[in-house]
Design a protein around this motif. Structure first.
Motif, PDB file in Angstrom:
ATOM      1  N   MET A   1       0.852  -1.180   0.000  1.00  0.00           N
ATOM      2  CA  MET A   1       0.000   0.000   0.000  1.00  0.00           C
ATOM      3  C   MET A   1       0.894   1.239   0.000  1.00  0.00           C
ATOM      4  SD  MET A   1      -2.969  -1.316  -0.113  1.00  0.00           S
ATOM      5  CE  MET A   1      -3.986   0.131   0.148  1.00  0.00           C
ATOM      6  N   ASP A   2       0.738   2.059  -1.021  1.00  0.00           N
ATOM      7  CA  ASP A   2       1.559   3.267  -1.167  1.00  0.00           C
ATOM      8  C   ASP A   2       0.832   4.440  -0.511  1.00  0.00           C
ATOM      9  OD1 ASP A   2       3.072   5.424  -1.913  1.00  0.00           O
ATOM     10  OD2 ASP A   2       3.239   4.853  -4.022  1.00  0.00           O
ATOM     11  N   ASN A   3       1.355   4.872   0.631  1.00  0.00           N
ATOM     12  CA  ASN A   3       0.711   5.969   1.351  1.00  0.00           C
ATOM     13  C   ASN A   3       1.620   7.193   1.435  1.00  0.00           C
ATOM     14  OD1 ASN A   3      -1.536   7.042   2.665  1.00  0.00           O
ATOM     15  ND2 ASN A   3      -0.752   6.517   4.699  1.00  0.00           N
ATOM     16  N   ARG A   4       2.550   7.313   0.461  1.00  0.00           N
ATOM     17  CA  ARG A   4       3.469   8.453   0.496  1.00  0.00           C
ATOM     18  C   ARG A   4       2.765   9.789   0.294  1.00  0.00           C
ATOM     19  NH1 ARG A   4       7.780   6.175  -3.744  1.00  0.00           N
ATOM     20  NH2 ARG A   4       5.793   5.471  -4.646  1.00  0.00           N
ATOM     21  N   GLU A   5       1.622   9.772  -0.375  1.00  0.00           N
ATOM     22  CA  GLU A   5       0.866  11.013  -0.582  1.00  0.00           C
ATOM     23  C   GLU A   5      -0.197  11.218   0.493  1.00  0.00           C
ATOM     24  OE1 GLU A   5       1.777  13.095  -2.885  1.00  0.00           O
ATOM     25  OE2 GLU A   5       3.345  11.700  -3.563  1.00  0.00           O
ATOM     26  N   HIS A   6      -0.155  10.379   1.539  1.00  0.00           N
ATOM     27  CA  HIS A   6      -1.070  10.512   2.686  1.00  0.00           C
ATOM     28  C   HIS A   6      -2.541  10.428   2.274  1.00  0.00           C
ATOM     29  CE1 HIS A   6       2.422  11.519   5.080  1.00  0.00           C
ATOM     30  NE2 HIS A   6       2.736  12.464   4.221  1.00  0.00           N
ATOM     31  N   ARG A   7      -2.802   9.475   1.374  1.00  0.00           N
ATOM     32  CA  ARG A   7      -4.198   9.213   1.009  1.00  0.00           C
ATOM     33  C   ARG A   7      -4.956   8.667   2.215  1.00  0.00           C
ATOM     34  NH1 ARG A   7      -6.071   4.611  -3.428  1.00  0.00           N
ATOM     35  NH2 ARG A   7      -8.322   4.754  -3.054  1.00  0.00           N
ATOM     36  N   TYR A   8      -4.253   7.892   3.043  1.00  0.00           N
ATOM     37  CA  TYR A   8      -4.863   7.312   4.237  1.00  0.00           C
ATOM     38  C   TYR A   8      -4.331   8.047   5.460  1.00  0.00           C
ATOM     39  CZ  TYR A   8      -5.737   3.612   0.840  1.00  0.00           C
ATOM     40  OH  TYR A   8      -6.128   2.918  -0.280  1.00  0.00           O
ATOM     41  N   VAL A   9      -5.155   8.163   6.492  1.00  0.00           N
ATOM     42  CA  VAL A   9      -4.780   8.974   7.652  1.00  0.00           C
ATOM     43  C   VAL A   9      -3.755   8.289   8.546  1.00  0.00           C
ATOM     44  CG1 VAL A   9      -6.979  10.184   7.687  1.00  0.00           C
ATOM     45  CG2 VAL A   9      -6.710   8.081   9.034  1.00  0.00           C
ATOM     46  N   SER A  10      -3.568   6.984   8.375  1.00  0.00           N
ATOM     47  CA  SER A  10      -2.646   6.256   9.237  1.00  0.00           C
ATOM     48  C   SER A  10      -2.252   4.959   8.548  1.00  0.00           C
ATOM     49  CB  SER A  10      -3.290   5.943  10.588  1.00  0.00           C
ATOM     50  OG  SER A  10      -4.386   5.064  10.418  1.00  0.00           O
ATOM     51  N   ALA A  11      -1.230   4.296   9.127  1.00  0.00           N
ATOM     52  CA  ALA A  11      -0.829   2.987   8.606  1.00  0.00           C
ATOM     53  C   ALA A  11      -1.980   1.995   8.715  1.00  0.00           C
ATOM     54  CB  ALA A  11       0.393   2.477   9.365  1.00  0.00           C
ATOM     55  N   GLY A  12      -2.721   2.057   9.841  1.00  0.00           N
ATOM     56  CA  GLY A  12      -3.848   1.148  10.012  1.00  0.00           C
ATOM     57  C   GLY A  12      -4.896   1.301   8.930  1.00  0.00           C
ATOM     58  N   ALA A  13      -5.182   2.550   8.542  1.00  0.00           N
ATOM     59  CA  ALA A  13      -6.175   2.787   7.497  1.00  0.00           C
ATOM     60  C   ALA A  13      -5.700   2.218   6.165  1.00  0.00           C
ATOM     61  CB  ALA A  13      -6.439   4.287   7.366  1.00  0.00           C
ATOM     62  N   ALA A  14      -4.431   2.400   5.849  1.00  0.00           N
ATOM     63  CA  ALA A  14      -3.896   1.881   4.590  1.00  0.00           C
ATOM     64  C   ALA A  14      -3.905   0.358   4.575  1.00  0.00           C
ATOM     65  CB  ALA A  14      -2.475   2.405   4.372  1.00  0.00           C
ATOM     66  N   LEU A  15      -3.504  -0.255   5.683  1.00  0.00           N
ATOM     67  CA  LEU A  15      -3.447  -1.712   5.737  1.00  0.00           C
ATOM     68  C   LEU A  15      -4.841  -2.330   5.747  1.00  0.00           C
ATOM     69  CD1 LEU A  15      -0.494  -2.045   8.252  1.00  0.00           C
ATOM     70  CD2 LEU A  15      -0.428  -2.429   5.788  1.00  0.00           C
ATOM     71  N   ASN A  16      -5.795  -1.683   6.379  1.00  0.00           N
ATOM     72  CA  ASN A  16      -7.177  -2.177   6.315  1.00  0.00           C
ATOM     73  C   ASN A  16      -7.690  -2.169   4.888  1.00  0.00           C
ATOM     74  OD1 ASN A  16      -7.519  -2.712   9.059  1.00  0.00           O
ATOM     75  ND2 ASN A  16      -8.248  -0.643   9.515  1.00  0.00           N
ATOM     76  N   ALA A  17      -7.361  -1.112   4.144  1.00  0.00           N
ATOM     77  CA  ALA A  17      -7.780  -1.037   2.735  1.00  0.00           C
ATOM     78  C   ALA A  17      -7.168  -2.175   1.937  1.00  0.00           C
ATOM     79  CB  ALA A  17      -7.392   0.321   2.155  1.00  0.00           C
ATOM     80  N   GLY A  18      -5.890  -2.485   2.219  1.00  0.00           N
ATOM     81  CA  GLY A  18      -5.249  -3.603   1.535  1.00  0.00           C
ATOM     82  C   GLY A  18      -5.893  -4.925   1.876  1.00  0.00           C
ATOM     83  N   ALA A  19      -6.259  -5.108   3.138  1.00  0.00           N
ATOM     84  CA  ALA A  19      -6.892  -6.357   3.557  1.00  0.00           C
ATOM     85  C   ALA A  19      -8.244  -6.550   2.883  1.00  0.00           C
ATOM     86  CB  ALA A  19      -7.050  -6.372   5.077  1.00  0.00           C
ATOM     87  N   ARG A  20      -8.970  -5.464   2.684  1.00  0.00           N
ATOM     88  CA  ARG A  20     -10.276  -5.580   2.013  1.00  0.00           C
ATOM     89  C   ARG A  20     -10.101  -6.004   0.559  1.00  0.00           C
ATOM     90  NH1 ARG A  20     -11.338  -0.962   5.331  1.00  0.00           N
ATOM     91  NH2 ARG A  20     -10.737   0.458   3.631  1.00  0.00           N
TER      92      ARG A  20
END
Length: 356
Positions: free
Chosen positions: A1-20
């Protein structure tokens, strides 16, 4: 999950999106600076999540590559930058918490108990929080060997204390939870911020390590420095044309068995050729195959290993010994001559030693 542009508010939010978006039964959540040496070992570890416990007790809800038991024992054998950390855990061992570097969970469990997306836990303690939430709901949390190298370029502790305090307040029923970064919510470090302690507290460790340094100099008759090589390896003089050869001595064989051949990773654009040896004899054989001008670092040595190593190096071969709290290391070759400037500071020079 590429969150360098801060699309997600936290690591947890990005990883949850990946899990879905994932499809397999087990989801592995891992930092971007991790190298996996054995996917077979990872699959074997994940299999424990899918099995029903033979004793009829709670099943594993969360397994990590590195964790800490309530007795303050680090379990899960990993290479952190240049050093092997943690006791072997061929089968899962129950722990208080697991580190975020790599952890795995059944996908259906993660969808039911998603990672916290709280920005206060943006980078630290989100796996710790998830583990406590699962334990509260009757699951077990464990650590098991996953055969990885965490090739981190730095240690980011910003916000760690606040994250730990927050998680501690969320789970008051769990007392003195051990993590890889200390006891959850502990206030014991406040005294370290006192001016007298912060300015001079290092001297006690310096005196203790100086005693060890004197013993090592008597043993092998070499220059000794006091340095946490895991923090300072990037100051050594190696280059793209003269790479660093790193050797970890792993007598237990738990990590060595999954890394039979060298692995080359880069640190700041400079290659590090990483090898794991199951014995000092194996180490000496590998050293004998290198050119005389090779840059060498050897980690996780004891006194017997140093004595064997002394006979492996020729009289002309430059090498020095280093002392750090948990083990002893050796730097050899050109980077034992072109030493980092800060190894000449007082903290790096044992008591009674002349400057290097």
């Amino acid at each position: 999950m590429d969150n360098r542009e801060h699309r997600y508010v936290s690591a947890g939010a990005a990883l949850n999106a990946g899990a879905r978006r994932a499809h397999n039964e087990v989801v592995v959540l891992v930092h971007q600076d991790v190298y996996l040496h054995s996917l077979d070992r990872l699959a074997e570890a994940a299999r424990a999540l899918l099995e029903s416990p033979s004793d009829g007790g709670p099943r594993w809800g969360l397994l990590g590559a590195s964790g800490v038991t309530h007795a303050d024992r680090a379990v899960g054998r990993i290479r952190d930058r240049v050093r092997l950390n943690g006791d072997a855990a061929v089968v899962p061992i129950e722990v208080d918490s697991v580190d975020e570097v790599l952890f795995m969970i059944r996908r259906d469990t993660l969808l039911e108990y998603p990672l916290t997306e709280d920005p206060d836990l943006a980078w630290h303690a989100y796996a710790v929080e998830l583990g406590l939430r699962l334990r509260r709901n009757g699951y077990r949390v464990g650590a098991t060997d996953s055969a990885l190298t965490h090739n981190s370029m730095s240690t980011n502790m910003r916000g760690l204390a606040a994250a730990h305090q927050k998680v501690r307040s969320m789970y008051p029923e769990f007392e003195d939870v051990r993590t890889t970064c200390g006891i959850l919510g502990s206030r014991s470090r406040r005294w370290r911020r006192l001016p007298l302690v912060s300015d001079h507290g290092w001297r006690l460790r310096w005196l203790r390590e100086s005693r060890r340094a004197r013993a090592l100099r008597r043993l092998v008759d070499r220059q000794v420095v006091l340095s946490e090589l895991i923090e300072e390896v990037d100051h050594l003089a190696f280059s793209p044309t003269q790479p660093l050869h790193l050797f970890n001595l792993d007598r237990a064989g738990d990590f060595a068995g999954h890394t039979p051949t060298p692995t080359t990773l880069e640190r700041g654009g400079r290659p590090v050729i990483m090898s794991t040896c199951g014995s000092v004899d194996d180490l000496c054989r590998r050293l004998a195959s290198l050119d005389a001008g090779s840059n060498i670092v050897i980690e996780d040595l004891d006194d017997d290993g140093l004595l064997q190593l002394r006979s492996a190096f020729s009289v002309e071969h430059p090498w020095i010994v280093g002392v750090q709290p948990s083990d002893t290391w050796v730097v050899a070759g050109p980077n034992a001559v072109e030493l980092p400037d800060h190894w000449r500071r007082r903290r790096a020079r044992p008591l009674g030693f002349t400057p290097i």
